[in-house]
Structures are given as C-alpha cells and as structure tokens.
Design an enzyme around this catalytic site. Structure first.
Site, PDB file in Angstrom:
ATOM      1  N   GLU A 176      -7.099  63.746  50.769  1.00 43.70           N
ATOM      2  CA  GLU A 176      -5.915  63.874  49.912  1.00 43.70           C
ATOM      3  C   GLU A 176      -4.764  63.004  50.426  1.00 43.70           C
ATOM      4  O   GLU A 176      -3.895  63.472  51.168  1.00 43.70           O
ATOM      5  CB  GLU A 176      -5.454  65.331  49.818  1.00 43.70           C
ATOM      6  CG  GLU A 176      -4.265  65.509  48.879  1.00 43.70           C
ATOM      7  CD  GLU A 176      -3.718  66.932  48.841  1.00 43.70           C
ATOM      8  OE1 GLU A 176      -2.814  67.193  48.034  1.00 43.70           O
ATOM      9  OE2 GLU A 176      -4.198  67.780  49.622  1.00 43.70           O
ATOM     10  N   LYS A 213      -8.652  64.121  46.381  1.00 41.77           N
ATOM     11  CA  LYS A 213      -7.578  64.826  45.682  1.00 41.77           C
ATOM     12  C   LYS A 213      -6.398  63.867  45.628  1.00 41.77           C
ATOM     13  O   LYS A 213      -5.800  63.533  46.661  1.00 41.77           O
ATOM     14  CB  LYS A 213      -7.214  66.130  46.399  1.00 41.77           C
ATOM     15  CG  LYS A 213      -6.140  66.931  45.664  1.00 41.77           C
ATOM     16  CD  LYS A 213      -6.012  68.353  46.213  1.00 41.77           C
ATOM     17  CE  LYS A 213      -4.914  69.116  45.485  1.00 41.77           C
ATOM     18  NZ  LYS A 213      -4.854  70.538  45.879  1.00 41.77           N
TER      19      LYS A 213
END
Length: 296
Positions: A176, A213
């Site tokens: 992420e 993500k």
C-alpha cells in the site's frame, strides 16, 4: 497458504473491509463512532472499546461473505476473541471472510515528499503470531506526498523488500503506497509510482504473490496493467480521505479494482444506534461499496 482463501481473494466478488485502525487513528475512529475519550482511561481500555465496535460490525447480519471478501485486522483485534474464537477464525469459520493483518509499525517522518514505513522491528514475531491465528495475508502502508522520483522509488523498494519476506513466510502481502489525494502533482506521482511497481513486479519470483492497495488514480484504469503479471492477486482501492460517494464514483471508473475502505465503510455508524438502525446503516454502506466494486 490456504488455497480456498487464495481462490476467493483472486476471483471472488466483493470488497475488503478495513478494520485495522491502530495507535493514533484509534481515538478518532472511536470518536466518529460516538465513543469519547472520557469513556476509557488507558490504551488497554481504548482497545477494548474499539474491539467492541469491530465485534459489533463483524457479528452483524449485514456483514457477510456475499459481499465482503476479506477483513483487515489490527494485531489487538487478531488476538481478541469473538464468541470464544480468535477473530480470524471467527471471520473464516463463521462468516467465510478471509482474515488479513496490518503489519507495519507506522509511518516514519516525512522526508523528500514521502513517508517510508518505520523499520519493522517485530516482524518475525508478528508473522509467527499471525500464522498461529490462521491469517491469510498482510497489509503495510507508506505515503507519497510530492513528486520526487527518488523518494517514490524508495517507497516501492521498501514495500517489495518486506513483501518478499512476508511471502516467504507463507502469506500474501498487500502493498500500500498511498498517494496523498491533496498532492499538487497527483497524476504525475501516480505515473511514476506505476513505473516502479511494474519494475519490481518484473523481478518477483513466479511463486511470490502480492496484492496492491492504491489511491484511486486521476487517470482511469491506470493500474490495470499490474494484472498482466501472474503474481498480482488483486488490486484494491483505499478511500484516502474521499467521502464514500466520491470514492465509489472514482472506483466505478477503474476496471478490476475493488474497495478496501476504513472510514468510508464505518461512516454513519454510532454506538448509540439500535440494532435495527446499526444494521440498516451498515447494510447501506456495504451495498454501496459492493456495487461500486463489482458493477463495472
């Protein structure tokens, strides 16, 4: 690795519920839920309060595998129980929802327009704990705030270095590298970020699987090419400060990307709501996130 969970994460319909607020973000999450700071006197009591909130969400009849693929947990939640079962086991055995664990130890100080993750001092111990708790995957977050190519490269390299270690331990990591939605050069930052994500994917062993993500991009379908690599299991989106409606509007424009929202999932939920009010609000939120994830 649980093959049934892997198949669900790769091909299932739905989104990922992010229930992993920790540390500094916990009081804010509780306040949004209607629990003020005078309701707890120390960190232990604070986490007890947040576990009660998460437990209420997870146990609710609206929180089902029909629309939710997985849930991201914080360590305290992972090691807490719901109806006598550790949270990960309850999610999978009772709900059919895949458990994922947040593993980073927070953001380092901002330098050259980015915040790397603090060095992982307890990762071996945490992964051993996660294995005991039957966790499928992990999640770790960095932040990019300015267009600085060298900093973006460092963010991506750090993420992949830890991802390889986590994968070798038997988990599927979520990478992420968040891009600040208020960044002046957001579109250009995302182009550079994608370039380095692709570079690192090319270096991965064929048996090292990852998920991403990512902040919803300015250019539609920017990250779709990441699916050209067999190692990419799933691409999910963070809300990043967008309201739920804004995030879902952007999400609909990106093929192959599903939601993984935290604040935008729990928006409107309150400790003082009746069971009926709580379920109605949660069901509405889940349906909006699910629809934006699958109706492309």
């Amino acid at each position: 690795m649980n093959k049934e969970q892997f198949e669900r994460m790769k091909n299932g319909k739905g989104f990922i519920a992010a229930l992993d607020q920790s540390g500094g973000s916990t009081p804010k999450a509780l306040l949004n839920y209607g629990v003020t700071e005078d309701a707890y006197s120390n960190e232990e009591e604070m986490f007890e309060q947040v576990h009660e909130m998460r437990k209420r969400i997870i146990k609710d009849k609206a929180f089902t595998s029909d629309r939710i693929l997985a849930a991201i947990l914080f360590k305290v939640t992972m090691n807490s129980k719901i109806d006598g079962k550790f949270t990960g086991d309850y999610l999978w055995e009772e709900k059919g929802i895949v458990p994922i664990l947040k593993v980073d130890e927070g953001l380092d100080v901002e330098k050259d327009g980015a915040q790397l993750m603090k060095p992982f001092k307890h990762i071996d111990e945490l992964l051993a704990n996660a294995k005991e708790r039957n966790i499928f995957g992990t999640k770790m977050r960095s932040v990019v705030k300015e267009l600085n190519e060298e900093s973006i490269k460092k963010v991506v390299e750090q993420q992949f270095d830890y991802a390889k270690k986590i994968s070798a331990a038997g988990f599927v990591p979520i990478i992420e590298p968040e891009v600040d939605i208020h960044a002046k050069d957001k579109a250009e930052i995302e182009e550079v970020l994608k370039k380095y994500l692709v570079e690192e994917l090319k270096k991965l062993d064929k048996d090292t699987y990852v998920m991403f993500k990512l902040t919803l991009p300015e250019k539609e379908n920017l990250y779709e090419d990441l699916y050209d690599f067999d190692q990419t299991v799933r691409i999910v989106a963070l809300s990043g400060g967008y309201s739920r409606d804004e995030a879902n509007e952007k999400l609909r424009k990106n093929r192959g990307v599903i939601a993984s929202y935290s604040r935008a999932l729990t928006e409107g939920l309150n400790v003082n709501q009746t069971a009926e009010e709580f379920t109605k609000m949660l069901d509405d939120s889940i349906e909006k996130n699910y629809s934006a994830s699958v109706e492309k």
